[in-house]
Design a protein around this motif. Structure first.
Motif, PDB file in Angstrom:
ATOM      1  N   ALA A 152      -5.799  -2.969  -1.883  1.00  0.00           N
ATOM      2  CA  ALA A 152      -5.667  -2.067  -3.032  1.00  0.00           C
ATOM      3  C   ALA A 152      -5.577  -0.607  -2.601  1.00  0.00           C
ATOM      4  O   ALA A 152      -4.818   0.176  -3.184  1.00  0.00           O
ATOM      5  N   GLY A 153      -6.324  -0.229  -1.573  1.00  0.00           N
ATOM      6  CA  GLY A 153      -6.314   1.165  -1.112  1.00  0.00           C
ATOM      7  C   GLY A 153      -4.961   1.592  -0.581  1.00  0.00           C
ATOM      8  O   GLY A 153      -4.489   2.699  -0.871  1.00  0.00           O
ATOM      9  N   THR A 154      -4.322   0.730   0.200  1.00  0.00           N
ATOM     10  CA  THR A 154      -3.010   1.054   0.760  1.00  0.00           C
ATOM     11  C   THR A 154      -1.960   1.156  -0.342  1.00  0.00           C
ATOM     12  O   THR A 154      -1.138   2.076  -0.361  1.00  0.00           O
ATOM     13  N   ALA A 155      -1.981   0.204  -1.268  1.00  0.00           N
ATOM     14  CA  ALA A 155      -1.027   0.227  -2.371  1.00  0.00           C
ATOM     15  C   ALA A 155      -1.205   1.491  -3.211  1.00  0.00           C
ATOM     16  O   ALA A 155      -0.227   2.146  -3.596  1.00  0.00           O
ATOM     17  N   SER A 156      -2.446   1.851  -3.492  1.00  0.00           N
ATOM     18  CA  SER A 156      -2.725   3.034  -4.299  1.00  0.00           C
ATOM     19  C   SER A 156      -2.282   4.309  -3.587  1.00  0.00           C
ATOM     20  O   SER A 156      -1.691   5.207  -4.204  1.00  0.00           O
ATOM     21  N   ALA A 157      -2.542   4.384  -2.275  1.00  0.00           N
ATOM     22  CA  ALA A 157      -2.163   5.579  -1.515  1.00  0.00           C
ATOM     23  C   ALA A 157      -0.648   5.735  -1.464  1.00  0.00           C
ATOM     24  O   ALA A 157      -0.117   6.839  -1.660  1.00  0.00           O
ATOM     25  N   ALA A 158       0.074   4.641  -1.225  1.00  0.00           N
ATOM     26  CA  ALA A 158       1.540   4.704  -1.184  1.00  0.00           C
ATOM     27  C   ALA A 158       2.097   5.118  -2.537  1.00  0.00           C
ATOM     28  O   ALA A 158       3.017   5.944  -2.628  1.00  0.00           O
ATOM     29  N   ALA A 159       1.542   4.564  -3.603  1.00  0.00           N
ATOM     30  CA  ALA A 159       2.005   4.895  -4.955  1.00  0.00           C
ATOM     31  C   ALA A 159       1.713   6.356  -5.288  1.00  0.00           C
ATOM     32  O   ALA A 159       2.530   7.034  -5.925  1.00  0.00           O
ATOM     33  N   GLU A 160       0.568   6.862  -4.858  1.00  0.00           N
ATOM     34  CA  GLU A 160       0.237   8.256  -5.145  1.00  0.00           C
ATOM     35  C   GLU A 160       1.144   9.207  -4.379  1.00  0.00           C
ATOM     36  O   GLU A 160       1.558  10.255  -4.907  1.00  0.00           O
ATOM     37  N   ILE A 161       1.476   8.868  -3.143  1.00  0.00           N
ATOM     38  CA  ILE A 161       2.423   9.676  -2.368  1.00  0.00           C
ATOM     39  C   ILE A 161       3.746   9.786  -3.125  1.00  0.00           C
ATOM     40  O   ILE A 161       4.308  10.867  -3.289  1.00  0.00           O
ATOM     41  N   ALA A 162       4.237   8.641  -3.595  1.00  0.00           N
ATOM     42  CA  ALA A 162       5.507   8.633  -4.327  1.00  0.00           C
ATOM     43  C   ALA A 162       5.405   9.464  -5.605  1.00  0.00           C
ATOM     44  O   ALA A 162       6.322  10.235  -5.935  1.00  0.00           O
TER      45      ALA A 162
END
Length: 200
Positions: free
Chosen positions: A151-161
């Motif tokens: 969940a942390g990786t998915a959230s971080a990638a989505a926030e970057i975008a």
């Protein structure tokens, strides 16, 4: 979840009607021409009722931005789900977002109309609700498409975008196709990179 009371439903209707009327007035007269009294008169409530709901004219604008965000996030989610390839999905999602902003008369007023400088914080220093909404939708997509992602990786990638896309909306420097490629490439490379030491 407990059932909503009549008062809750009535308040929701007033809020929706106020946002619809405010959007119409904003497009017609710009930010500086918008008065809470005109919004109240247009939907048949007192100005105090609107102050109780939104606290201020700026609060009304923030609610408008968030509502528009939720509307086009639904289209963004459809764009993401419509592509099998993750890179192409992100390209299409970013392009959809930029096209939506460019064509939406309300967002154009908020970004470039008279008095827009007073509204820019809603997309910059006060953009947390917008970023959070975009991040959560995009992270949910990533976890559906790549169940192995934590969940942390998915959230971080989505926030970057989300942050990069909003940055381009506020200060566009390149053509939408170029921006879409840049953001999609950044997300894909982030997801492909090894997990940093100490992060789980």
């Amino acid at each position: 979840m407990p059932a909503r009371t009549f008062a809750d439903r009535a308040r929701g209707l007033v809020r929706d009607e106020a946002l619809e009327r405010a959007a119409e007035l904003l497009v017609a007269g710009g930010w500086r021409g918008l008065r809470l009294q005109d919004v109240a008169d247009g939907i048949g409530v007192s100005r105090q009722t609107l102050y109780n709901e939104f606290a201020s004219k700026q609060g009304l604008a923030a609610a408008l931005v968030l509502r528009r965000t939720e509307e086009f996030l639904a289209r963004l989610e459809a764009a993401l789900d419509g592509e099998d390839d993750l890179y192409r999905a992100w390209v299409e999602a970013v392009r959809t977002t930029l096209d939506t902003v460019a064509r939406d008369p309300l967002l154009r007023v908020l970004l470039t109309g008279q008095g827009a400088e007073e509204l820019l914080p809603l997309l910059t220093s006060e953009a947390e609700p917008l970023i959070t909404a975009a991040r959560d939708r995009a992270a949910a997509f990533l976890q559906r498409r790549r169940p192995e992602l934590d969940a942390g990786t998915a959230s971080a990638a989505a926030e970057i975008a989300a942050r990069l896309t909003i940055s381009h909306v506020v200060l566009p420097l390149h053509a939408p196709d170029v921006v879409a490629d840049q953001i999609a490439t950044t997300v894909i490379r982030y997801l492909a990179s090894p997990t940093p030491p100490g992060r789980t």
